[in-house]
Scaffold this active site. Structure first.
Site, short mmCIF file in Angstrom:
data_model
loop_
_atom_site.label_atom_id
_atom_site.label_comp_id
_atom_site.label_asym_id
_atom_site.label_seq_id
_atom_site.Cartn_x
_atom_site.Cartn_y
_atom_site.Cartn_z
N GLY A 111 0.75 -1.27 0.16
CA GLY A 111 0.07 0.12 -0.02
C GLY A 111 0.88 1.36 -0.09
O GLY A 111 0.51 2.40 -0.62
N ASN A 112 1.88 1.36 0.91
CA ASN A 112 3.18 2.50 0.50
C ASN A 112 3.44 2.50 -0.89
O ASN A 112 4.09 3.75 -0.98
CB ASN A 112 4.00 2.17 1.61
CG ASN A 112 4.97 0.71 1.25
OD1 ASN A 112 4.56 -0.60 1.04
ND2 ASN A 112 6.22 1.02 0.72
N LYS B 36 3.48 -11.81 4.54
CA LYS B 36 4.30 -11.76 3.54
C LYS B 36 5.11 -13.26 3.45
O LYS B 36 5.34 -14.04 2.41
CB LYS B 36 5.25 -10.85 3.55
CG LYS B 36 4.62 -9.43 3.37
CD LYS B 36 5.68 -8.16 3.12
CE LYS B 36 4.98 -6.97 3.73
NZ LYS B 36 3.49 -6.71 2.84
N LYS C 225 -3.66 -8.96 0.70
CA LYS C 225 -2.96 -9.01 -0.65
C LYS C 225 -1.85 -9.83 -0.88
O LYS C 225 -1.70 -10.49 -2.05
CB LYS C 225 -2.70 -7.47 -1.07
CG LYS C 225 -1.35 -6.96 -0.36
CD LYS C 225 -0.25 -6.96 -1.49
CE LYS C 225 0.96 -6.50 -0.97
NZ LYS C 225 1.38 -6.16 0.36
N LYS D 136 -9.15 -6.91 11.29
CA LYS D 136 -8.51 -5.82 10.35
C LYS D 136 -9.23 -4.39 10.47
O LYS D 136 -10.38 -4.57 10.46
CB LYS D 136 -8.56 -6.04 8.80
CG LYS D 136 -7.73 -7.15 8.55
CD LYS D 136 -6.39 -6.63 7.74
CE LYS D 136 -5.46 -7.74 7.42
NZ LYS D 136 -4.17 -7.37 6.82
#
Ligand code: ADP
Ligand code: MG
Length: 321
Positions: free
Chosen positions: A14-15, A283, A221, A135
């Site tokens: 997102g960054n 991740k 994601k 979340k």
């Protein structure tokens, strides 16, 4: 399953669109999109076919705030619809930046350009995550009365945010199928750079007879990226973020960045709790799953070193073994 050594799936954080210190103006978004586009085009120039996915945490938050602020005048929409909006928003930025970068780099004739999909990802009706929303999304509330009213009226769940106040929490079920995967394959075969599974994909639940229904949830994601990379038979799964790899003892004494690591070593570190949920955890889990599903190589590294991470000379490189 046979793996394509020349096919890579890149997952952008997102960054990648709103970096630290940015106000989030359109100019900020464009500048960041071009940084990502230059990395993607460099990889394409190496002869790889590329699929791209991206996060949407900050953007879903922004849309939720808009909906909240305007709720008296414009009926708020649901979270699956907000997710679809972010796929259009960020997908457009990426395809435009990639298009213009391909022209600048003089390779427009070698690839067809980029295309972004509205893309759904299936989650299970009996996922334990439905009963345990984790979340945080949207604005912070300080008025407990309002929190109670919103829980009653909209069926929302709230939790205290460690940063203060109350915030809505939503479930994050495990993705298992990318609904548009065959379309993505066809586009890649035809030479397109494909932006897909944005924000983890629009969460849908499969009902009787194959009907699909949008869900009030957000999908991670990185985990959705793995589902897509595996289904495409990609050789490489590359996660680009704002840190130069996965660390042991992150931001503690004895902190050490992992370079080349086998999947079995990484599983041990994962179970020892080095990678927190919600940031590095998914991740690392996505990399472990990718290799166990037959992938050749997964990597985690900094967006600004994206090209070197794909080449295997930077970042944490996860290999079978
Ligand atoms: P993205 O938006 O790219 O998904 P996240 O914020 O979810 O990024 O995850 C990246 C962040 O994970 C880094 O900025 C870092 O602060 C944090 N992090 C937590 N644990 C670790 C670790 N063990 N190694 C590296 N980074 C870590
Ligand atoms: Mg993340």
């Amino acid at each position: 399953m046979l793996r394509d050594e020349r096919l890579v799936l890149i997952a952008l954080g997102g960054n990648a669109f709103q970096s630290r210190g940015d106000r989030g103006t359109p100019e900020d978004y464009w500048r960041n999109a071009y940084v990502a586009a230059r990395t993607i085009v460099r990889i394409v120039k190496e002869g790889y076919r590329v699929a791209v996915t991206h996060g949407n945490g900050p953007q879903v938050g922004i849309i939720s705030e808009w909906m909240e602020a305007l709720k008296e005048r414009v009926p708020p929409q649901t979270l699956d619809i907000a997710g679809a909006m972010t796929q259009g928003w960020l997908g457009y930025l990426l395809v435009q930046a990639i298009h213009n970068t391909l022209i600048e780099e003089g390779v427009y004739d070698r690839v067809r350009g980029a295309v972004a999909l509205v893309n759904r990802v299936a989650v299970r009706e009996d996922d334990p995550a439905w009963a345990n929303p984790t979340k945080f999304v949207g604005s912070w509330y300080t008025d407990e009365e309002e929190v109670r009213r919103l829980s009653r009226e909209r069926g929302w769940t709230f939790k205290r945010d460690p940063r203060g106040g109350w915030r809505r929490v939503v479930p994050s079920p495990d993705p298992y199928r990318n609904v548009e995967v065959e379309a993505i394959k066809a586009l890649l075969r035809e030479g397109w750079i494909v932006i897909a599974s944005g924000g983890g994909g629009i969460p849908v639940v499969e009902r009787a007879g194959g009907r699909l229904e949008g869900a009030e949830a957000v999908i991670d994601k990185d985990l959705a990226g793995e589902v897509l990379a595996t289904a495409l038979g990609a050789g490489h799964f590359i996660i680009l973020t704002d840190v130069d790899g996965a660390y042991l003892n992150f931001s503690r004494e004895g902190s050490r960045r992992l370079g080349r690591v086998t999947v079995s070593e990484l599983e041990r570190y994962y179970s020892e709790g080095h990678f927190p949920p919600g940031s590095m955890g998914p991740k690392v889990l996505a990399c472990i799953r990718f290799i166990k599903h037959g992938g050749l190589r997964a990597a985690i590294g900094h967006l600004y070193e994206g090209y070197e991470v794909v080449k295997g000379v930077r970042g944490t490189q996860v290999v079978p073994g």
